[in-house]
Scaffold this motif. Structure first.
Motif, PDB file in Angstrom:
ATOM      1  N   PRO A  10      70.885  45.054 -13.357  1.00  0.00           N
ATOM      2  CA  PRO A  10      71.073  45.693 -14.699  1.00  0.00           C
ATOM      3  C   PRO A  10      72.351  44.949 -15.524  1.00  0.00           C
ATOM      4  CG  PRO A  10      70.678  47.444 -13.274  1.00  0.00           C
ATOM      5  CD  PRO A  10      70.687  46.460 -12.319  1.00  0.00           C
ATOM      6  N   LEU A  11      73.310  44.602 -14.432  1.00  0.00           N
ATOM      7  CA  LEU A  11      74.438  44.105 -15.199  1.00  0.00           C
ATOM      8  C   LEU A  11      74.258  42.601 -15.701  1.00  0.00           C
ATOM      9  CD1 LEU A  11      77.560  44.048 -15.573  1.00  0.00           C
ATOM     10  CD2 LEU A  11      78.089  43.300 -13.250  1.00  0.00           C
ATOM     11  N   THR A  12      73.178  41.986 -14.774  1.00  0.00           N
ATOM     12  CA  THR A  12      72.642  40.532 -15.266  1.00  0.00           C
ATOM     13  C   THR A  12      71.994  40.586 -16.627  1.00  0.00           C
ATOM     14  OG1 THR A  12      72.329  39.999 -13.037  1.00  0.00           O
ATOM     15  CG2 THR A  12      71.232  38.534 -14.553  1.00  0.00           C
ATOM     16  N   ILE A  13      71.126  41.656 -16.617  1.00  0.00           N
ATOM     17  CA  ILE A  13      70.271  42.207 -17.759  1.00  0.00           C
ATOM     18  C   ILE A  13      71.364  42.229 -19.149  1.00  0.00           C
ATOM     19  CG2 ILE A  13      68.693  43.585 -19.084  1.00  0.00           C
ATOM     20  CD1 ILE A  13      67.281  44.081 -16.392  1.00  0.00           C
ATOM     21  N   LYS A  14      72.497  42.866 -18.897  1.00  0.00           N
ATOM     22  CA  LYS A  14      73.476  43.235 -19.841  1.00  0.00           C
ATOM     23  C   LYS A  14      73.832  41.807 -20.506  1.00  0.00           C
ATOM     24  CE  LYS A  14      77.996  44.941 -20.588  1.00  0.00           C
ATOM     25  NZ  LYS A  14      79.152  45.687 -20.041  1.00  0.00           N
ATOM     26  N   TYR A  15      74.229  41.033 -19.596  1.00  0.00           N
ATOM     27  CA  TYR A  15      74.888  39.680 -19.935  1.00  0.00           C
ATOM     28  C   TYR A  15      73.719  38.979 -20.786  1.00  0.00           C
ATOM     29  CZ  TYR A  15      79.518  40.963 -18.337  1.00  0.00           C
ATOM     30  OH  TYR A  15      80.729  41.638 -18.155  1.00  0.00           O
ATOM     31  N   LEU A  16      72.460  38.812 -20.386  1.00  0.00           N
ATOM     32  CA  LEU A  16      71.421  38.162 -20.787  1.00  0.00           C
ATOM     33  C   LEU A  16      71.147  38.683 -22.187  1.00  0.00           C
ATOM     34  CD1 LEU A  16      68.800  37.931 -17.722  1.00  0.00           C
ATOM     35  CD2 LEU A  16      70.220  36.047 -18.894  1.00  0.00           C
ATOM     36  N   VAL A  17      71.069  40.092 -22.301  1.00  0.00           N
ATOM     37  CA  VAL A  17      70.913  40.429 -23.539  1.00  0.00           C
ATOM     38  C   VAL A  17      72.119  39.937 -24.766  1.00  0.00           C
ATOM     39  CG1 VAL A  17      71.087  42.700 -25.051  1.00  0.00           C
ATOM     40  CG2 VAL A  17      69.893  42.582 -22.859  1.00  0.00           C
ATOM     41  N   PHE A  18      73.482  40.135 -24.104  1.00  0.00           N
ATOM     42  CA  PHE A  18      74.362  39.754 -25.019  1.00  0.00           C
ATOM     43  C   PHE A  18      74.271  38.259 -25.274  1.00  0.00           C
ATOM     44  CE2 PHE A  18      78.672  37.760 -25.953  1.00  0.00           C
ATOM     45  CZ  PHE A  18      79.202  38.758 -26.822  1.00  0.00           C
ATOM     46  N   ILE A  19      73.644  37.287 -24.321  1.00  0.00           N
ATOM     47  CA  ILE A  19      73.636  35.838 -24.592  1.00  0.00           C
ATOM     48  C   ILE A  19      72.575  35.634 -25.555  1.00  0.00           C
ATOM     49  CG2 ILE A  19      72.932  33.773 -23.353  1.00  0.00           C
ATOM     50  CD1 ILE A  19      74.538  34.348 -20.947  1.00  0.00           C
ATOM     51  N   PHE A  20      71.417  36.405 -25.439  1.00  0.00           N
ATOM     52  CA  PHE A  20      70.270  36.495 -26.207  1.00  0.00           C
ATOM     53  C   PHE A  20      70.603  36.723 -27.478  1.00  0.00           C
ATOM     54  CE2 PHE A  20      67.256  39.092 -28.612  1.00  0.00           C
ATOM     55  CZ  PHE A  20      66.328  38.229 -28.708  1.00  0.00           C
ATOM     56  N   PHE A  25      71.834  35.090 -32.978  1.00  0.00           N
ATOM     57  CA  PHE A  25      72.659  34.998 -34.250  1.00  0.00           C
ATOM     58  C   PHE A  25      72.746  33.623 -34.718  1.00  0.00           C
ATOM     59  CE2 PHE A  25      76.839  33.909 -36.057  1.00  0.00           C
ATOM     60  CZ  PHE A  25      77.125  34.984 -36.691  1.00  0.00           C
ATOM     61  N   LEU A  26      72.630  32.548 -33.833  1.00  0.00           N
ATOM     62  CA  LEU A  26      72.654  31.303 -34.164  1.00  0.00           C
ATOM     63  C   LEU A  26      71.271  30.955 -34.947  1.00  0.00           C
ATOM     64  CD1 LEU A  26      74.456  29.498 -31.245  1.00  0.00           C
ATOM     65  CD2 LEU A  26      75.342  29.960 -33.222  1.00  0.00           C
ATOM     66  N   SER A  27      70.280  31.427 -34.286  1.00  0.00           N
ATOM     67  CA  SER A  27      69.011  31.292 -35.033  1.00  0.00           C
ATOM     68  C   SER A  27      68.667  31.875 -36.367  1.00  0.00           C
ATOM     69  CB  SER A  27      67.925  32.005 -34.192  1.00  0.00           C
ATOM     70  OG  SER A  27      68.026  33.126 -34.237  1.00  0.00           O
ATOM     71  N   GLY A  28      69.690  32.779 -36.759  1.00  0.00           N
ATOM     72  CA  GLY A  28      69.551  33.354 -38.017  1.00  0.00           C
ATOM     73  C   GLY A  28      70.470  32.369 -38.825  1.00  0.00           C
ATOM     74  N   ILE A  29      71.314  31.701 -38.481  1.00  0.00           N
ATOM     75  CA  ILE A  29      72.050  30.709 -39.162  1.00  0.00           C
ATOM     76  C   ILE A  29      71.210  29.488 -39.513  1.00  0.00           C
ATOM     77  CG2 ILE A  29      74.236  29.198 -39.270  1.00  0.00           C
ATOM     78  CD1 ILE A  29      75.482  31.139 -37.433  1.00  0.00           C
ATOM     79  N   ILE A  30      70.476  29.013 -38.351  1.00  0.00           N
ATOM     80  CA  ILE A  30      69.573  27.990 -38.448  1.00  0.00           C
ATOM     81  C   ILE A  30      68.476  28.348 -39.593  1.00  0.00           C
ATOM     82  CG2 ILE A  30      67.816  26.474 -37.407  1.00  0.00           C
ATOM     83  CD1 ILE A  30      69.556  26.707 -34.463  1.00  0.00           C
ATOM     84  N   ILE A  66      68.779  38.800 -42.242  1.00  0.00           N
ATOM     85  CA  ILE A  66      68.816  39.991 -41.641  1.00  0.00           C
ATOM     86  C   ILE A  66      68.844  40.007 -40.139  1.00  0.00           C
ATOM     87  CG2 ILE A  66      66.762  41.869 -41.015  1.00  0.00           C
ATOM     88  CD1 ILE A  66      65.576  41.073 -43.737  1.00  0.00           C
ATOM     89  N   ILE A  67      68.379  38.686 -39.575  1.00  0.00           N
ATOM     90  CA  ILE A  67      68.827  38.427 -38.237  1.00  0.00           C
ATOM     91  C   ILE A  67      70.054  38.338 -37.863  1.00  0.00           C
ATOM     92  CG2 ILE A  67      68.605  36.455 -36.369  1.00  0.00           C
ATOM     93  CD1 ILE A  67      65.618  36.045 -37.500  1.00  0.00           C
ATOM     94  N   LEU A  68      70.935  37.840 -38.681  1.00  0.00           N
ATOM     95  CA  LEU A  68      72.436  38.140 -38.575  1.00  0.00           C
ATOM     96  C   LEU A  68      73.092  39.710 -38.098  1.00  0.00           C
ATOM     97  CD1 LEU A  68      74.092  35.501 -40.908  1.00  0.00           C
ATOM     98  CD2 LEU A  68      73.428  35.324 -38.531  1.00  0.00           C
ATOM     99  N   VAL A  69      72.437  40.385 -39.015  1.00  0.00           N
ATOM    100  CA  VAL A  69      72.752  41.836 -38.983  1.00  0.00           C
ATOM    101  C   VAL A  69      72.113  42.730 -37.514  1.00  0.00           C
ATOM    102  CG1 VAL A  69      72.468  44.230 -40.180  1.00  0.00           C
ATOM    103  CG2 VAL A  69      72.911  42.232 -41.469  1.00  0.00           C
ATOM    104  N   VAL A  70      70.767  42.039 -37.301  1.00  0.00           N
ATOM    105  CA  VAL A  70      70.344  42.668 -36.080  1.00  0.00           C
ATOM    106  C   VAL A  70      70.940  42.309 -34.684  1.00  0.00           C
ATOM    107  CG1 VAL A  70      68.071  42.712 -34.814  1.00  0.00           C
ATOM    108  CG2 VAL A  70      67.988  42.958 -37.201  1.00  0.00           C
TER     109      VAL A  70
END
Length: 247
Positions: A10-20, A25-30, A66-70
């Motif tokens: 679960p800790l790995t998933i936590k950081y994967l969610v954060f990285i995702f 966020f970057l995809s929203g900017i793109i 919207i993606i930036l907010v999400v």
């Protein structure tokens, strides 16, 4: 909250969610950047889109915002292990995904009507060509210079326009080498070898399709990324809830 209580998986998933969500966020900017580029393309030929500035590019820019907010909910929820924020993130992600699917279907269904509208507006706007200060004139000049074309379907369509009848020819921007008056007398002197004869509609449509192709490819990649994000957030919610039950 001690992070070690989550366990390795679960800790790995936590950081994967954060990285995702950071990537999201970057995809929203793109997306916003892509939308701006597409909007510049459409606005360059505004008169050919029935004079409307509201193009699909505006929708892409809004989606990026919207993606930036999400992604904010996703990042905060993962960092704080907040079940409410993670659920909000998942819900918003699913809503955005459904909106993207609906938008894709709408674009696919309306594409023939849009193409027909553009073609009709191109034909109609040729009659308004003439004054150097006219926006239609500028639009056609830019179009013909940039795409090395002449008229909507071909150069002969200029012959029946007020401008074509006046100069018995085509706009100078149809010429392979542009000089003052180079397009005059084309129809009376048979000087077609000095001008581009292919129409602009096909060239404009091909250019638009190249832009849309890139947008569709990015949208598919983004949708797959979103589905992975929803799955990971659900896994993290379950892990956090299980930890609370144990405690």
């Amino acid at each position: 909250m001690a992070e070690s209580n989550l366990g390795c998986g679960p800790l790995t998933i936590k950081y994967l969610v954060f990285i995702f969500n950071f990537i999201f966020f970057l995809s929203g900017i793109i997306l916003i950047a892509v939308g701006v580029v597409a909007q510049v393309f459409f606005s360059s030929y505004l008169q050919l889109f029935d004079g409307k500035f509201e193009t699909p590019a505006i929708g892409i820019i809004i989606l990026g915002a919207i993606i930036l907010v999400v992604s904010f909910f996703g990042c905060c929820g993962a960092k704080k292990e907040n079940v409410c924020m993670l659920r909000t993130f998942s819900f918003l992600m699913v809503v955005v995904l459904l909106c993207e699917i609906a938008a894709g279907i709408t674009v696919a269904v309306m594409r023939p009507q849009v193409e027909e509208l553009v073609k009709k507006n191109m034909d109609d706007s040729m009659d308004q060509y003439g004054s150097p200060k006219n926006l239609v004139t500028k639009t056609w000049d830019d179009l013909q210079k940039n795409y090395h074309c002449c008229g909507t379907n071909n150069y002969t369509e200029w012959e029946v326009t007020p401008f074509g009848k006046n100069v018995t020819g085509v706009p100078d921007t149809c010429c392979k080498i542009i000089t003052a008056g180079c397009g005059h007398g084309v129809f009376s002197g048979n000087k077609t070898e000095t001008i581009f004869t292919d129409g602009c509609y096909t060239a404009l449509n091909d250019s638009a399709m190249r832009n849309i192709g890139a947008i569709i490819g990015g949208a598919v990649a983004l949708a797959l990324l979103q589905m992975v994000g929803v799955w990971m957030s659900h896994c993290l919610v379950r892990a956090v809830k299980e930890r609370y039950e144990i405690l």
